[in-house]
Design an enzyme around this catalytic site. Structure first.
Site, PDB file in Angstrom:
ATOM      1  N   CYS A 279       0.811  -1.216   0.000  1.00  0.00           N
ATOM      2  CA  CYS A 279       0.000   0.000   0.000  1.00  0.00           C
ATOM      3  C   CYS A 279       0.845   1.266   0.000  1.00  0.00           C
ATOM      4  CB  CYS A 279      -0.944  -0.007   1.198  1.00  0.00           C
ATOM      5  SG  CYS A 279      -0.137  -0.413   2.753  1.00  0.00           S
ATOM      6  N   GLU A 378      -5.326   3.114  -7.158  1.00  0.00           N
ATOM      7  CA  GLU A 378      -4.340   2.171  -6.629  1.00  0.00           C
ATOM      8  C   GLU A 378      -4.421   0.880  -7.438  1.00  0.00           C
ATOM      9  OE1 GLU A 378      -2.784   0.834  -2.257  1.00  0.00           O
ATOM     10  OE2 GLU A 378      -4.944   0.731  -2.597  1.00  0.00           O
TER      11      GLU A 378
END
Length: 478
Positions: A279, A378
């Site tokens: 992440c 993302e």
């Protein structure tokens, strides 16, 4: 074949209330590596009740008792270290070296960090006649992801145990093997019955039951921002504390005076490591327009030098976690190309010779502006986007132009200048000149990357309540 069909509740391995099992797929082979049972709200209720009953006594244990417990857990972890690494390789396709030297290492690292903090942590502070006491918050629901499985378990469980909380863990159903071994470690270390409980299952069922349970005092979640919103919604009616570590689209600003070869190569490696499934990966590289061609050439070379292959092949990259994730990555790569991105390296499809397994080509995309889908969403795969900038102010504005704020990166020879850029980036952790990881540095995000912090002493605060005891000390004599 690993068949882990029981849950760990109140110090015992027990059958689920209702039998339902699923396959766990090895992403390197696309075949079943084992099975787990899928839990229900009834299983969560059993586990929460066990944790609630155990809290009365465990919350009153001394620091010395909890230090001894963490030391026993560390000793047991060391015995099972190779088993942990092997499980992570099997469940998520992590290359053997990555599993051994990074994935499994982070688990023991967080335990050791929590132990060090606990030994000198001040749970009481006298201010005048008032005592401020930091007390364990209670029963904690811990929901962890698949991408760094034992890292995320350890960075929640270790501080929770250290401060005196009890807990229920739901690991990802995609990578549950490491959680099973973790639980066996805690059991062997003699964690008191009910203090730690494990229930496998999916987010909409077990995760939602944990977040909404009235006897859970706080929930700590790591995962996507979308899922984090659902956790918060489920937790809201009971007004429990919600800690979240969510998504990221981290900028990596390469300043004009940076060592381009070193900084860009490190940036590419930072994205590709763990097959891009981190992440905090530096997925948006920002380089001066005047040196864009040079930067693209270096990035191309670094990406094409990144080997992809089976976890035991010595390759740097293994597969991504699942067919669903592979499809998402491919869709976004295609979307980037449709929107005008130039493929500098990699691109759609699987690497040559790797038709079986969820392998993705190490990909670099040159993007025209920060509004491109691949610069905003993302991707969670080995895909780097590179954008140009004309001024440092513009680079900072582009870096901050994201709903996320988990991490950011800056490279430059002039350290003072790099520090100034770092101070203006809206992110919870900013890495200057490829600094090494620091397990005592707080980890967490601004904006839609979450709230609260993990790692080191800052993690303790997430699991503590502050009580003010007025009149605790007598007034000084007049």
């Amino acid at each position: 074949m690993r068949d882990y069909l029981k849950f760990y509740i109140n110090g015992s391995w027990v059958d689920p209330v209702a039998a339902k099992r699923i396959e766990v797929i090895n992403p390197a082979t696309e075949s079943a590596a084992g099975h787990i049972s899928m839990g229900s709200a009834a299983d969560v209720d059993r586990a929460v009740k066990a944790a609630r009953a155990a809290f009365a006594s465990y919350s009153q244990t001394s620091v010395d008792e909890r230090v001894a417990l963490l030391e026993r857990i560390i000793a047991e972890y060391q015995k099972r270290y190779a088993d942990m690494a092997a499980a992570i390789t099997e469940e998520m396709g992590a290359p053997a070296v990555l599993a051994q030297k990074a994935q499994a290492a982070m688990g023991i690292g967080h335990l050791q960090a929590a132990l060090g903090v606990l030994k000198s942590y001040h749970f009481q502070e006298l201010r005048g006649t008032t005592m401020l006491a930091k007390e364990p918050i209670g029963v904690c629901g811990l929901i962890t992801p698949w991408n760094w499985p034992v890292n995320q378990i350890a960075c929640k469980v270790a501080p929770a145990l250290a401060v005196g909380c009890t807990m229920v863990l739901k690991p990802s159903e995609l990578s549950p093997f490491s959680a099973q071994i973790w639980t066996e470690i805690l059991d062997a270390a003699g964690v008191p019955a009910g203090v730690f409980n494990l229930v496998n299952g999916d987010g909409p069922t077990v995760g939602a039951a944990i977040a909404s349970h009235p006897e859970v005092d706080m929930v700590s979640f790591t995962g996507s921002t979308r899922a984090g919103v659902e956790v918060a919604r489920n937790a809201a009616p009971t007004v429990k504390r919600v800690h979240q570590e969510l998504g990221g689209k981290s900028p990596n600003i390469i300043l004009e005076d940076a060592d381009f070869k070193r900084a860009i190569t490190a940036g590419v490696r930072g994205v590709m490591s763990n097959s891009g499934q981190s992440c905090n990966a530096p997925t948006r590289m920002l380089v001066p327009n005047a040196r864009l061609a040079e930067a693209l050439a270096i990035a191309k070379q670094a990406a094409e030098a990144t080997t992809v292959g089976a976890p035991d092949s010595g390759a740097a990259l293994g597969p991504v976690i699942s067919a669903t994730q592979w499809d998402k990555i491919q869709t976004l790569i295609h979307k980037g190309i449709e929107e005008g991105a130039t493929v500098v390296a990699g691109g759609p499809g699987k690497p040559a010779g790797l038709e079986t397994g969820y392998y993705v080509k190490p990909t670099v995309l040159a993007v025209k502006d920060n509004q491109a889908t691949v610069a905003r969403e993302e991707i969670f795969g080995p895909v780097l986007t590179i954008l140009g900038y004309d001024t440092v102010d513009e680079a900072i504005a582009i870096g901050n132009d994201t709903p996320y704020g988990l991490a950011a990166y800056v490279s430059g020879t002039d350290l003072d200048a790099a520090r100034k850029v770092a101070s203006r980036l809206r992110a919870g952790q900013v890495n200057i000149n490829s600094a090494a990881p620091d397990l005592m540095a707080p980890f967490g995000g601004f904006k839609q990357s979450g709230n609260g912090r993990e790692w080191g002493d800052h993690a303790f605060a997430e699991f503590l309540e502050v009580k003010a005891l007025l009149g605790y000390a007598p007034k000084p004599a007049a």
